[in-house]
Write a protein that holds these residues in place. Structure first.
Motif, PDB file in Angstrom:
ATOM      1  N   ALA A   1       7.791  -4.039  -5.799  1.00  0.00           N
ATOM      2  CA  ALA A   1       8.712  -2.967  -5.416  1.00  0.00           C
ATOM      3  C   ALA A   1       8.613  -2.766  -3.910  1.00  0.00           C
ATOM      4  CB  ALA A   1       8.357  -1.685  -6.156  1.00  0.00           C
ATOM      5  N   THR A   2       9.751  -2.898  -3.224  1.00  0.00           N
ATOM      6  CA  THR A   2       9.795  -2.804  -1.762  1.00  0.00           C
ATOM      7  C   THR A   2      10.595  -1.577  -1.361  1.00  0.00           C
ATOM      8  OG1 THR A   2       9.742  -5.211  -1.671  1.00  0.00           O
ATOM      9  CG2 THR A   2      10.397  -4.065   0.334  1.00  0.00           C
ATOM     10  N   LEU A   3      10.037  -0.801  -0.440  1.00  0.00           N
ATOM     11  CA  LEU A   3      10.675   0.423   0.053  1.00  0.00           C
ATOM     12  C   LEU A   3      11.754   0.057   1.072  1.00  0.00           C
ATOM     13  CD1 LEU A   3      10.372   3.504  -0.238  1.00  0.00           C
ATOM     14  CD2 LEU A   3       8.818   3.434   1.705  1.00  0.00           C
ATOM     15  N   ILE A   4      12.974   0.503   0.850  1.00  0.00           N
ATOM     16  CA  ILE A   4      14.076   0.247   1.788  1.00  0.00           C
ATOM     17  C   ILE A   4      14.135   1.346   2.840  1.00  0.00           C
ATOM     18  CG2 ILE A   4      16.587  -0.058   1.989  1.00  0.00           C
ATOM     19  CD1 ILE A   4      15.086  -2.329   0.517  1.00  0.00           C
ATOM     20  N   ASP A   5      14.003   2.577   2.405  1.00  0.00           N
ATOM     21  CA  ASP A   5      13.979   3.725   3.328  1.00  0.00           C
ATOM     22  C   ASP A   5      12.524   4.137   3.513  1.00  0.00           C
ATOM     23  OD1 ASP A   5      16.818   3.840   3.202  1.00  0.00           O
ATOM     24  OD2 ASP A   5      16.681   4.992   1.353  1.00  0.00           O
ATOM     25  N   GLY A   6      12.071   4.181   4.752  1.00  0.00           N
ATOM     26  CA  GLY A   6      10.694   4.595   5.000  1.00  0.00           C
ATOM     27  C   GLY A   6      10.546   6.110   4.959  1.00  0.00           C
ATOM     28  N   ASN A   7       9.298   6.553   4.908  1.00  0.00           N
ATOM     29  CA  ASN A   7       8.990   7.984   5.052  1.00  0.00           C
ATOM     30  C   ASN A   7       7.878   8.120   6.078  1.00  0.00           C
ATOM     31  OD1 ASN A   7       6.614   7.369   3.660  1.00  0.00           O
ATOM     32  ND2 ASN A   7       7.261   8.356   1.760  1.00  0.00           N
ATOM     33  N   LYS A   8       7.269   9.293   6.207  1.00  0.00           N
ATOM     34  CA  LYS A   8       6.243   9.524   7.237  1.00  0.00           C
ATOM     35  C   LYS A   8       4.989   8.698   7.005  1.00  0.00           C
ATOM     36  CE  LYS A   8       7.735  14.263   7.994  1.00  0.00           C
ATOM     37  NZ  LYS A   8       7.392  15.672   7.835  1.00  0.00           N
ATOM     38  N   SER A   9       4.728   8.360   5.768  1.00  0.00           N
ATOM     39  CA  SER A   9       3.490   7.657   5.450  1.00  0.00           C
ATOM     40  C   SER A   9       3.661   6.152   5.312  1.00  0.00           C
ATOM     41  CB  SER A   9       2.901   8.201   4.148  1.00  0.00           C
ATOM     42  OG  SER A   9       2.626   9.574   4.272  1.00  0.00           O
ATOM     43  N   ILE A  10       4.797   5.707   4.800  1.00  0.00           N
ATOM     44  CA  ILE A  10       5.001   4.278   4.511  1.00  0.00           C
ATOM     45  C   ILE A  10       6.291   3.819   5.186  1.00  0.00           C
ATOM     46  CG2 ILE A  10       5.278   2.556   2.687  1.00  0.00           C
ATOM     47  CD1 ILE A  10       3.744   4.475   0.847  1.00  0.00           C
ATOM     48  N   PRO A  11       6.226   2.794   6.030  1.00  0.00           N
ATOM     49  CA  PRO A  11       7.436   2.330   6.727  1.00  0.00           C
ATOM     50  C   PRO A  11       8.375   1.554   5.785  1.00  0.00           C
ATOM     51  CG  PRO A  11       5.585   0.914   7.275  1.00  0.00           C
ATOM     52  CD  PRO A  11       5.041   2.028   6.426  1.00  0.00           C
ATOM     53  N   SER A  12       9.638   1.451   6.194  1.00  0.00           N
ATOM     54  CA  SER A  12      10.598   0.681   5.400  1.00  0.00           C
ATOM     55  C   SER A  12      10.209  -0.795   5.409  1.00  0.00           C
ATOM     56  CB  SER A  12      12.014   0.856   5.954  1.00  0.00           C
ATOM     57  OG  SER A  12      12.074   0.362   7.276  1.00  0.00           O
ATOM     58  N   GLY A  13      10.536  -1.490   4.333  1.00  0.00           N
ATOM     59  CA  GLY A  13      10.189  -2.905   4.194  1.00  0.00           C
ATOM     60  C   GLY A  13       8.799  -3.141   3.626  1.00  0.00           C
ATOM     61  N   GLN A  14       8.047  -2.093   3.409  1.00  0.00           N
ATOM     62  CA  GLN A  14       6.686  -2.211   2.895  1.00  0.00           C
ATOM     63  C   GLN A  14       6.702  -2.298   1.364  1.00  0.00           C
ATOM     64  OE1 GLN A  14       3.670  -2.396   4.553  1.00  0.00           O
ATOM     65  NE2 GLN A  14       2.818  -2.730   2.522  1.00  0.00           N
ATOM     66  N   VAL A  15       5.851  -3.165   0.807  1.00  0.00           N
ATOM     67  CA  VAL A  15       5.677  -3.217  -0.650  1.00  0.00           C
ATOM     68  C   VAL A  15       4.944  -1.941  -1.053  1.00  0.00           C
ATOM     69  CG1 VAL A  15       4.524  -4.408  -2.554  1.00  0.00           C
ATOM     70  CG2 VAL A  15       5.656  -5.728  -0.763  1.00  0.00           C
ATOM     71  N   VAL A  16       5.562  -1.155  -1.957  1.00  0.00           N
ATOM     72  CA  VAL A  16       4.943   0.109  -2.370  1.00  0.00           C
ATOM     73  C   VAL A  16       4.145  -0.021  -3.654  1.00  0.00           C
ATOM     74  CG1 VAL A  16       6.423   1.704  -1.129  1.00  0.00           C
ATOM     75  CG2 VAL A  16       7.149   0.869  -3.343  1.00  0.00           C
ATOM     76  N   TRP A  17       4.550  -0.920  -4.520  1.00  0.00           N
ATOM     77  CA  TRP A  17       3.724  -1.218  -5.683  1.00  0.00           C
ATOM     78  C   TRP A  17       4.036  -2.625  -6.174  1.00  0.00           C
ATOM     79  CZ3 TRP A  17       6.047  -2.358 -10.345  1.00  0.00           C
ATOM     80  CH2 TRP A  17       7.284  -1.796 -10.629  1.00  0.00           C
ATOM     81  N   LYS A  18       3.061  -3.187  -6.874  1.00  0.00           N
ATOM     82  CA  LYS A  18       3.208  -4.494  -7.514  1.00  0.00           C
ATOM     83  C   LYS A  18       2.499  -4.409  -8.856  1.00  0.00           C
ATOM     84  CE  LYS A  18      -0.511  -6.003  -4.538  1.00  0.00           C
ATOM     85  NZ  LYS A  18      -0.944  -6.881  -3.510  1.00  0.00           N
ATOM     86  N   GLY A  19       3.073  -5.068  -9.849  1.00  0.00           N
ATOM     87  CA  GLY A  19       2.479  -4.926 -11.173  1.00  0.00           C
ATOM     88  C   GLY A  19       2.924  -5.990 -12.152  1.00  0.00           C
ATOM     89  N   THR A  20       2.264  -5.992 -13.302  1.00  0.00           N
ATOM     90  CA  THR A  20       2.557  -6.932 -14.391  1.00  0.00           C
ATOM     91  C   THR A  20       2.726  -6.152 -15.693  1.00  0.00           C
ATOM     92  OG1 THR A  20       0.214  -7.253 -14.857  1.00  0.00           O
ATOM     93  CG2 THR A  20       1.235  -8.815 -13.340  1.00  0.00           C
ATOM     94  N   LEU A  21       3.462  -6.757 -16.613  1.00  0.00           N
ATOM     95  CA  LEU A  21       3.652  -6.131 -17.922  1.00  0.00           C
ATOM     96  C   LEU A  21       2.318  -5.983 -18.635  1.00  0.00           C
ATOM     97  CD1 LEU A  21       6.738  -8.068 -19.332  1.00  0.00           C
ATOM     98  CD2 LEU A  21       6.685  -5.733 -18.491  1.00  0.00           C
ATOM     99  N   ASP A  22       2.151  -4.871 -19.315  1.00  0.00           N
ATOM    100  CA  ASP A  22       0.996  -4.713 -20.193  1.00  0.00           C
ATOM    101  C   ASP A  22       1.286  -5.535 -21.443  1.00  0.00           C
ATOM    102  OD1 ASP A  22      -0.846  -3.830 -22.181  1.00  0.00           O
ATOM    103  OD2 ASP A  22      -1.121  -1.955 -21.087  1.00  0.00           O
ATOM    104  N   GLN A  23       0.442  -6.517 -21.729  1.00  0.00           N
ATOM    105  CA  GLN A  23       0.721  -7.414 -22.853  1.00  0.00           C
ATOM    106  C   GLN A  23       0.519  -6.762 -24.210  1.00  0.00           C
ATOM    107  OE1 GLN A  23      -1.846 -10.799 -22.658  1.00  0.00           O
ATOM    108  NE2 GLN A  23      -3.701  -9.587 -22.491  1.00  0.00           N
ATOM    109  N   TYR A  24      -0.118  -5.615 -24.238  1.00  0.00           N
ATOM    110  CA  TYR A  24      -0.408  -4.969 -25.516  1.00  0.00           C
ATOM    111  C   TYR A  24       0.504  -3.778 -25.818  1.00  0.00           C
ATOM    112  CZ  TYR A  24      -4.576  -7.780 -24.977  1.00  0.00           C
ATOM    113  OH  TYR A  24      -5.422  -8.833 -24.789  1.00  0.00           O
ATOM    114  N   VAL A  25       1.058  -3.144 -24.778  1.00  0.00           N
ATOM    115  CA  VAL A  25       1.861  -1.935 -24.982  1.00  0.00           C
ATOM    116  C   VAL A  25       3.242  -2.147 -24.374  1.00  0.00           C
ATOM    117  CG1 VAL A  25       1.993   0.553 -24.623  1.00  0.00           C
ATOM    118  CG2 VAL A  25      -0.241  -0.537 -24.839  1.00  0.00           C
ATOM    119  N   PRO A  26       4.307  -2.183 -25.192  1.00  0.00           N
ATOM    120  CA  PRO A  26       5.642  -2.331 -24.612  1.00  0.00           C
ATOM    121  C   PRO A  26       6.018  -1.088 -23.815  1.00  0.00           C
ATOM    122  CG  PRO A  26       5.756  -2.166 -27.015  1.00  0.00           C
ATOM    123  CD  PRO A  26       4.315  -2.140 -26.636  1.00  0.00           C
ATOM    124  N   GLY A  27       6.772  -1.292 -22.746  1.00  0.00           N
ATOM    125  CA  GLY A  27       7.225  -0.169 -21.921  1.00  0.00           C
ATOM    126  C   GLY A  27       6.235   0.247 -20.855  1.00  0.00           C
TER     127      GLY A  27
END
Length: 178
Positions: free
Chosen positions: A91-117
């Motif tokens: 997940a990449t931030l398009i609009d920055g804020n005071k703490s995180i600049p634009s273009g920064q990856v804000v989170w990265k993740g993988t599916l939980d293989q045991y719990v859907p959703g």
């Protein structure tokens, strides 16, 4: 004048041969010796197939989103990491804020293989001006293809959470291939 002698054996064997020949001829005319086209047995009915499992809504996160990060709502684009195999979201931030600049990856993740959703994620956390940036554990809880929320595993790691995401535009009906 002497009488001709008739052999009883020859009459008996001739009569036996005639009877045997009559039986063979009559049996050749029976139904079992007549040609009948082969009949195929009817196949058994196909077993009832169970319905397919429901679609995991966490597989539909690719796209443009609005997120309620502090200073927001902010635009976020979610895609798959092309360098990793499988369902690895970035997940990449398009609009920055005071703490995180634009273009920064804000989170990265993988599916939980045991719990859907559920997506197990790492969220970036930073102080004003992107100081002391660090990754903290988070989980993405997907309600449907157009809404989800992000919660921190330890809520005291960052301020401003949980964050709600709302899709911009129509939701996809099938996931992007891994």
């Amino acid at each position: 004048m002497p009488r001709p002698r008739i052999c009883h054996r020859s009459l008996t064997s001739t009569a036996a041969c005639a009877i045997l020949l009559a039986c063979v001829i009559s049996s050749c005319n029976s139904q079992s010796f007549k040609y009948a086209p082969p009949t195929n047995p009817t196949p058994p009915p196909a077993p009832v197939q169970p319905p397919p499992p429901p679609m995991n809504p966490a597989r539909l996160l690719n796209g443009n989103w609005m997120a309620t990060y502090p200073g927001g709502p902010l635009r976020v684009v979610i895609g798959l990491d092309p360098m990793l195999r499988g369902r690895n979201y970035v997940a990449t931030l398009i609009d920055g804020n005071k703490s995180i600049p634009s273009g920064q990856v804000v989170w990265k993740g993988t599916l939980d293989q045991y719990v859907p959703g559920i997506v197990k994620a790492d969220q970036i956390c930073a102080d004003h001006g992107f100081l002391q940036a660090r990754w903290v554990k988070a989980r993405i809880i997907v309600g449907d293809a157009s809404n989800f929320r992000e919660e921190l595993v330890n809520p005291t790691d960052c301020s401003g959470f949980p964050v709600k995401f709302t899709r911009v535009g129509p939701a996809p009906t099938t996931p992007v291939k891994d």
